[in-house]
Write a protein that holds these residues in place. Structure first.
Motif: not given
Length: 317
Positions: A92, A115, A149-150, A144
């Motif tokens: 992020p 994202c 968290e991607c 993001s």
């Protein structure tokens, strides 16, 4: 020159080789099996990426990724002969700055919301299951803006560009593009819900690599060097044994099963990635309803009439 030894010495001195006494063959009856079948487990990789998120900031690397290097002896980078895959994450508030390169790229989103990717000024959200395309020499950046968290899988044709040698890379002079257009949909974003809808209406195939399969990208192929197919296989499905001159990298979007590649069993589940190199026989044996994304170099093989495929009937597990 009165004997073969002196003849061969003269040939070697000029960096020549006589076709009648080659040290290694230049032609062979069928494709050699060089790169190895291999599987990378998302459950093992994700904790490493999460740890890297705290230890590796963008001052060290503006793309936090882990390259899936094929373990064949002597290989330093590629996943398959013509393609490379990597797991990537973004936390992020982070932004991977814009750059461009001659290799084509695509992203297969595994998890996380909030994202976005920007490609040549077009900014679009990246959602789980989506495939995002980045054609050659397009500026692209990722960010993001949410709380997740991607995580995603990158696939690029960098090894092919290495072989052909037209490699160019450039960072954006202003770090990010200044003119951005936010869109909900665009041809570069292959939405997962669209892929599912197309699979729902796709005819069931017998004697094929998957029970149902659709090609992604408009127009197809998705990129000039890589084709992307979404595949659906039902629980208990055992596919025919397939063999192709194309290299393929599979990402498991959901489900579980085993793919037997030249007798080697690769057991996979959601988020895993496995590679089936060219001319390796392979068969899927599915434990539960499964969706796979198959990325291949079929467009390259088709361009030169080098694409050959064959199937043999399925055998019992």
């Amino acid at each position: 020159m009165k004997d073969l030894d002196s003849l061969y010495a003269a040939i070697d001195a000029l960096s020549l080789e006589g076709g009648w006494h080659r040290k290694t063959p230049s032609l062979w009856p069928e494709p050699r099996k060089n790169f190895l079948p291999y599987l990378w487990r998302y459950a093992q990789v994700k904790p490493i990426l999460e740890a890297a998120g705290h230890l590796v900031d963008h001052a060290m690397a503006d793309r936090r990724n882990l390259t899936m290097t094929n373990p064949v002896a002597g290989n330093l980078y590629a996943t398959a002969r013509t393609m490379v895959a990597a797991y990537q994450s973004i936390r992020p508030g982070e932004c991977a700055l814009a750059h461009r390169h001659t290799p084509n790229a695509l992203r297969i989103i595994l998890e996380g919301h909030g994202c976005y990717t920007t490609v040549n000024g077009t900014r679009v959200e990246m959602r789980p299951g989506d495939v995002l395309l980045t054609p050659s020499w397009n500026w692209h950046a990722h960010e993001s803006v949410g709380t997740d968290e991607c995580f995603w899988v990158d696939v690029l044709d960098v090894p092919l560009v290495h072989l052909l040698e037209p490699m160019f890379f450039e960072r954006h002079p202003d770090q990010l593009e200044s003119e951005i257009h936010n869109v909900a949909e665009c041809p570069l974003a292959c939405r997962w819900e669209d892929s599912l809808r197309r699979l729902d209406s796709a005819p069931r195939q017998t004697g094929a690599m998957a029970e149902q399969e659709v090609e992604l990208g408009t127009p197809t192929p998705a990129l000039k060097t890589m084709a992307v197919h979404a595949q659906r296989l039902s629980a208990g499905c055992v596919t025919p044994v397939h063999q192709s001159t194309a290299n393929a990298i599979f990402t498991v979007i959901e489900g579980s099963g085993t793919t037997v590649v030249d007798g080697q069993a690769l057991d996979w589940q959601r988020g895993d990635v496995f590679v089936v190199p060219a001319w390796r026989t392979h068969q899927h044996r599915v434990s539960e309803r499964t969706h796979l994304i198959r990325v291949s170099d079929e467009p390259v093989m088709q361009a030169f009439d080098f694409l050959f495929k064959q199937n043999t009937p399925a055998s019992a597990p």
